[in-house]
Design a protein around this motif. Structure first.
Motif, PDB file in Angstrom:
ATOM      1  N   SER A 142       0.868  -0.932   0.190  1.00  0.00           N
ATOM      2  CA  SER A 142       0.413  -0.137   0.494  1.00  0.00           C
ATOM      3  C   SER A 142       0.539   1.092   0.184  1.00  0.00           C
ATOM      4  N   THR A 143       0.427   2.607  -0.175  1.00  0.00           N
ATOM      5  CA  THR A 143       0.927   4.008  -0.471  1.00  0.00           C
ATOM      6  C   THR A 143       0.385   4.714  -0.399  1.00  0.00           C
ATOM      7  N   ASN A 144       0.050   5.844  -0.744  1.00  0.00           N
ATOM      8  CA  ASN A 144      -0.462   7.061  -0.683  1.00  0.00           C
ATOM      9  C   ASN A 144      -0.971   8.232  -2.330  1.00  0.00           C
ATOM     10  N   SER A 145      -2.014   8.090  -1.758  1.00  0.00           N
ATOM     11  CA  SER A 145      -2.518   8.292  -3.635  1.00  0.00           C
ATOM     12  C   SER A 145      -1.466   9.734  -3.904  1.00  0.00           C
ATOM     13  N   ARG A 185       9.292   8.361  -5.101  1.00  0.00           N
ATOM     14  CA  ARG A 185      10.112   6.928  -4.379  1.00  0.00           C
ATOM     15  C   ARG A 185       8.971   5.609  -4.797  1.00  0.00           C
ATOM     16  N   PHE A 186       7.736   5.971  -4.231  1.00  0.00           N
ATOM     17  CA  PHE A 186       6.986   4.871  -4.048  1.00  0.00           C
ATOM     18  C   PHE A 186       5.781   5.078  -4.737  1.00  0.00           C
ATOM     19  N   GLY A 187       4.751   6.697  -4.997  1.00  0.00           N
ATOM     20  CA  GLY A 187       3.861   7.188  -5.665  1.00  0.00           C
ATOM     21  C   GLY A 187       2.786   5.615  -6.358  1.00  0.00           C
ATOM     22  N   THR A 188       1.760   5.785  -6.256  1.00  0.00           N
ATOM     23  CA  THR A 188       0.858   5.281  -6.858  1.00  0.00           C
ATOM     24  C   THR A 188       1.387   4.557  -8.463  1.00  0.00           C
ATOM     25  N   ALA A 189       1.784   5.017  -9.382  1.00  0.00           N
ATOM     26  CA  ALA A 189       2.145   4.979 -11.292  1.00  0.00           C
ATOM     27  C   ALA A 189       3.556   4.387 -10.507  1.00  0.00           C
ATOM     28  N   ILE A 190       4.398   4.767  -9.972  1.00  0.00           N
ATOM     29  CA  ILE A 190       6.281   4.548 -10.217  1.00  0.00           C
ATOM     30  C   ILE A 190       5.471   3.101  -9.080  1.00  0.00           C
ATOM     31  N   GLN A 217       7.938  -7.357 -11.393  1.00  0.00           N
ATOM     32  CA  GLN A 217       7.972  -8.410 -10.591  1.00  0.00           C
ATOM     33  C   GLN A 217       6.773  -9.425 -10.756  1.00  0.00           C
ATOM     34  N   PHE A 218       6.020  -9.329 -10.739  1.00  0.00           N
ATOM     35  CA  PHE A 218       3.950  -9.960 -10.391  1.00  0.00           C
ATOM     36  C   PHE A 218       3.792  -9.813 -11.792  1.00  0.00           C
ATOM     37  N   SER A 219       3.077 -10.807 -11.741  1.00  0.00           N
ATOM     38  CA  SER A 219       1.864 -10.939 -12.497  1.00  0.00           C
ATOM     39  C   SER A 219       0.594 -10.728 -11.848  1.00  0.00           C
ATOM     40  N   ASP A 220      -0.404 -10.366 -12.696  1.00  0.00           N
ATOM     41  CA  ASP A 220      -1.654  -9.933 -11.965  1.00  0.00           C
ATOM     42  C   ASP A 220      -1.859  -8.867 -11.332  1.00  0.00           C
ATOM     43  N   VAL A 221      -1.106  -8.062 -11.846  1.00  0.00           N
ATOM     44  CA  VAL A 221      -1.392  -6.457 -10.861  1.00  0.00           C
ATOM     45  C   VAL A 221      -2.924  -5.853 -10.677  1.00  0.00           C
ATOM     46  N   SER A 222      -3.089  -5.965 -10.054  1.00  0.00           N
ATOM     47  CA  SER A 222      -3.859  -4.755  -9.498  1.00  0.00           C
ATOM     48  C   SER A 222      -4.578  -4.130  -8.475  1.00  0.00           C
ATOM     49  N   GLN A 223      -4.847  -2.734  -9.009  1.00  0.00           N
ATOM     50  CA  GLN A 223      -5.290  -1.925  -7.783  1.00  0.00           C
ATOM     51  C   GLN A 223      -6.672  -1.954  -6.866  1.00  0.00           C
ATOM     52  N   GLN A 224      -6.918  -1.530  -5.693  1.00  0.00           N
ATOM     53  CA  GLN A 224      -7.834  -0.595  -5.280  1.00  0.00           C
ATOM     54  C   GLN A 224      -7.643   0.162  -4.516  1.00  0.00           C
ATOM     55  N   THR A 225      -8.900   1.324  -4.405  1.00  0.00           N
ATOM     56  CA  THR A 225      -8.755   2.783  -4.152  1.00  0.00           C
ATOM     57  C   THR A 225      -9.151   2.708  -3.077  1.00  0.00           C
ATOM     58  N   TYR A 226      -8.960   3.088  -1.739  1.00  0.00           N
ATOM     59  CA  TYR A 226      -9.448   3.580  -0.520  1.00  0.00           C
ATOM     60  C   TYR A 226      -9.380   5.149  -0.875  1.00  0.00           C
ATOM     61  N   ALA A 227     -10.677   5.841  -0.020  1.00  0.00           N
ATOM     62  CA  ALA A 227     -11.144   7.501   0.153  1.00  0.00           C
ATOM     63  C   ALA A 227     -12.231   6.604   1.143  1.00  0.00           C
ATOM     64  N   ASP A 228     -11.327   8.371   1.327  1.00  0.00           N
ATOM     65  CA  ASP A 228     -12.729   9.178   3.108  1.00  0.00           C
ATOM     66  C   ASP A 228     -11.774  10.423   2.697  1.00  0.00           C
TER      67      ASP A 228
END
Length: 260
Positions: A146-149, A175-180, A188-199
């Motif tokens: 996980s990382t900050n949007s 260093r490790f924002g969402t796009a990077i 490194q990995f296959s089947d990479v997916s993203q989910q976003t938490y918002a509040d």
């Protein structure tokens, strides 16, 4: 923070982290821990490694952990490991080690799931850590980070830039924002997916904002003039917003699978 010594000093104990955690706990409309827990998808008997486990708050808050889970803990801080072990005595702990995330002290194919929550942006080279996580996963195992949007708590970053000339989120995104993070995970990995938490945080007290910014780089090393600029900037923000500042919190969870 990407300098290892600076990061180690900052996280030698959980005091600064507790101030920031208190801010989120007070003003969040819903639980980030609960949201992340719902999406982990762990199975009974899983061997899980938490890289950068901190004081174990997340696992203590989980409500959906399967039976016979083996939780393994790694952090660069001995104090954090001690706190996590004490807090998680109700869980089955495999190994709890003080080590570098870029040099995981485990054999190949040791774990079914590796988790790294909001910590890879502290490392000099997150790609090295991801390669290590890939190495210690079994075939078909999952890496969950996980990382900050870049849309996360914009007022906090703006206040830091006004008061101190820069914001920690500048480092996070570089260093490790969402796009990077997505690019590095896909390398490194296959089947990479993203989910976003918002509040949306409804912040009605300026003091926790000041306290939080003074525990985050560069505010944690601010001089008297910087602290005064922060006080003034926060006061202006609350005046303009009639005492109630709405801040959007946006976090991204990224999941990848080690190919068979």
């Amino acid at each position: 923070m990407t300098d290892p010594d600076e990061t180690a000093a900052h996280y030698k104990d959980s005091s600064k982290l507790a101030v920031r955690g208190g801010f989120h706990a007070r003003f969040a409309g819903r639980s980030w821990f609960g949201w992340f827990d719902e999406r982990l998808g762990l199975t009974p008997g899983s061997r899980v490694l938490d890289v950068g486990c901190g004081p174990g708050w997340f696992w203590a808050a989980c409500q959906r952990l399967p039976e016979d889970l083996e939780l393994n803990l790694l952090d660069q801080s001995a104090h954090m490991i001690e706190q996590a072990i004490g807090r998680l005595s109700h869980l089955r702990i495999g190994q709890a080690v003080v080590a570098d995330a870029m040099h995981l002290p485990f054999p190949n194919a040791s774990f079914d799931t590796v988790v790294a929550m909001h910590m890879l942006y502290h490392l000099p080279d997150p790609a090295v850590a991801l390669r290590e996580m890939h190495r210690v996963l079994v075939s078909g195992g999952r890496c969950i980070v996980s990382t900050n949007s870049p849309r996360n708590l914009p007022q906090i970053s703006d206040l830091s830039r006004v008061a101190f000339g820069s914001a920690i989120d500048d480092v996070v995104q570089a260093r490790f924002g969402t796009a990077i993070a997505l690019d590095l995970m896909k390398a490194q990995f296959s089947d990479v997916s993203q989910q976003t938490y918002a509040d949306v945080y409804e912040v009605d007290d300026p003091e926790p904002v000041i306290d939080m910014l003074l525990t985050m780089p560069p505010g944690d090393k601010a001089d008297a003039a910087g602290r005064q600029r922060l006080q003034d900037a926060v006061a202006d923000l609350f005046t303009v917003n009639d005492g109630l500042v709405r801040m959007q919190s946006v976090q991204d969870m990224i999941v990848g699978t080690r190919a068979a």
